[in-house]
Design an enzyme around this catalytic site. Structure first.
Site, mmCIF file in Angstrom:
data_model
loop_
_atom_site.group_PDB
_atom_site.id
_atom_site.type_symbol
_atom_site.label_atom_id
_atom_site.label_comp_id
_atom_site.label_asym_id
_atom_site.label_seq_id
_atom_site.Cartn_x
_atom_site.Cartn_y
_atom_site.Cartn_z
ATOM 1 C CB CYS A 65 18.881 -21.776 39.348
ATOM 2 S SG CYS A 65 20.957 -20.699 39.206
ATOM 3 C CB CYS A 69 21.822 -16.144 44.266
ATOM 4 S SG CYS A 69 23.237 -16.406 43.513
ATOM 5 C CB CYS A 72 18.375 -15.853 42.896
ATOM 6 S SG CYS A 72 17.725 -16.361 40.636
ATOM 7 C CB CYS A 109 18.950 -8.100 28.714
ATOM 8 S SG CYS A 109 19.908 -6.026 28.422
ATOM 9 C CB CYS A 142 23.484 -7.986 27.101
ATOM 10 S SG CYS A 142 24.253 -7.791 28.209
ATOM 11 C CB CYS A 202 27.161 -5.382 32.357
ATOM 12 S SG CYS A 202 25.671 -4.814 32.718
ATOM 13 N NE ARG A 272 20.712 -0.820 31.594
ATOM 14 C CZ ARG A 272 21.929 -2.004 30.973
ATOM 15 N NH1 ARG A 272 21.951 -3.183 31.261
ATOM 16 N NH2 ARG A 272 22.455 -1.360 30.081
#
Length: 390
Positions: A65, A69, A72, A109, A142, A202, A272
């Protein structure tokens, strides 16, 4: 305790607590913990009964990626030894999703690493959504693809997506300390795009990144204002090779207080328990079911969770029941305005047939001692030739 009685009354009326009340929940002592859980549990049962919604994650594209972040393992510059692969084909993703559905999940998801999808990526994910829907009748889907450009949420909706996940993660005031390649406002904009397209929004948070109680309350109040249907609560998994690998400050008690605070602030929303529950809640996971009405089944994006069967046994042993595919997740006043009547997506999972539940060592006496023994890099499921954990 007058505080808890007040919060229960407000939760049953969907009334927003004050910031002081939310902070007070986080400041309660371990001696008060069961009282806090019992109070928040009354609010949870009022809106969601004893149902637990199961969600299953399929990592469509792992690693590499360009974003930075800090939490991550797929970030730019990450040295974490994770699975790395490009886009799964629609039939591969559908096959992976089928394992979760067979394990009891009612929502799949679809997550992909990256800043955000190109139009070609949206086409690819649209085909995947259609394949999953064709092969798994009644399943909710999702998408979680990063920052959305204009029109992309509408296209996902037209392809059959029910929801879109994009977490705020932390407070606006500290967001720049966690990520520099995009802004907090970018994330808010994507959640609003999902809302505007008619997708069930969400959005949640990650606890355990060195934030203060004030940061936690700030981000949860911001989520209440954004009004997503689902709020996933992640507990940082400090992966080796990431900047936050040494952030081991959460205790099971702290996690339960955070979940209780989220339930009081967002009483009628699908809360969740997402990434990190096995690592930080450990043997106290069943207590968390009295606060949250939704969990991920099995493994996460790049790390393994407990065996899917262990999740199902935990739910049954705690006196809860798995929410059926035909049941509406949200209370009537929320479901009426939501095209799918479901909850929403979150952060990471998958679990397996022969993949098992290795026994966990006892927790150490020191809360701050790193539990690296509980963090296992995912080596099965999507992107591999091994059976998933579901």
């Amino acid at each position: 305790m007058d505080l808890l009685n007040t919060l229960v009354d407000k939760g049953l009326r969907r009334e927003l607590p004050t910031r002081e009340e939310a902070l007070a929940v986080l400041a309660t002592t371990d001696d008060d913990l069961l009282d806090v859980v019992a109070a928040a549990g009354k609010v949870r049962r009022h809106w969601f009964g004893r149902r637990v919604k199961l969600n299953y994650l399929v990592n469509l594209k792992s690693g590499l990626c360009p974003e930075d972040c800090s939490y991550c393992s797929q970030r730019l510059g990450s040295k974490a030894d994770i699975l790395k692969y490009t886009w799964l084909k629609p039939d591969e993703a559908s096959q992976a999703a089928a394992a979760g559905v067979a394990g009891g999940a009612k929502r799949v998801c679809l997550v992909a690493s990256g800043r955000g999808p190109t139009d070609r990526d949206v086409d690819r994910v649209s085909k995947t959504i259609k394949a999953i829907k064709e092969q798994n009748e009644g399943i909710e889907v999702c998408a979680c693809l990063g920052l959305l450009s204009d029109g992309q949420a509408d296209r996902l909706r037209e392809a059959g997506a029910d929801a879109y996940n994009h977490n705020l993660n932390t407070s606006e005031s500290t967001y720049g300390d966690i990520t520099t390649t995009h802004t907090y406002a970018d994330r808010v904009d994507t959640v609003r795009k999902a809302h505007a397209a008619g997708l069930s929004a969400c959005s949640g948070l990650i606890a355990g990144m060195g934030e203060t109680d004030e940061d936690l309350v700030d981000v949860v109040f911001s989520l209440r204002e954004l009004d997503p249907d689902s709020v996933p609560v992640n507990f940082l998994i400090p992966m080796e090779g990431t900047p936050l690998a040494t952030e081991w400050h959460l205790t099971p008690q702290r996690c339960l207080r955070i979940l209780a605070m989220v339930r009081f602030v967002c009483p009628d929303v699908e809360v969740r328990i997402a990434g990190g529950r096995e690592v930080h809640l450990r043997t106290m996971q069943p207590l968390a079911l009295h606060l949250a009405n939704s969990i991920f089944l099995g493994d996460y994006l790049t790390s393994e969770g407990q065996a899917g069967k262990a999740d199902l046994d935990m739910i049954a042993d705690a006196g809860f029941e798995v929410e059926g595919a035909g049941e509406v997740t949200l209370p009537e006043h929320r479901a009426g305005g939501c095209h799918d009547g479901g909850g929403v997506c979150g952060s990471e999972p998958a679990a397996g047939a022969s993949c098992g539940s290795a026994s966990r060592p006892a927790a150490p006496a020191s809360a701050d001692q790193p539990r690296t023994d509980l963090v296992a890099v995912r080596r099965r499921g999507a992107g591999t030739d091994l059976a998933p954990n579901a």
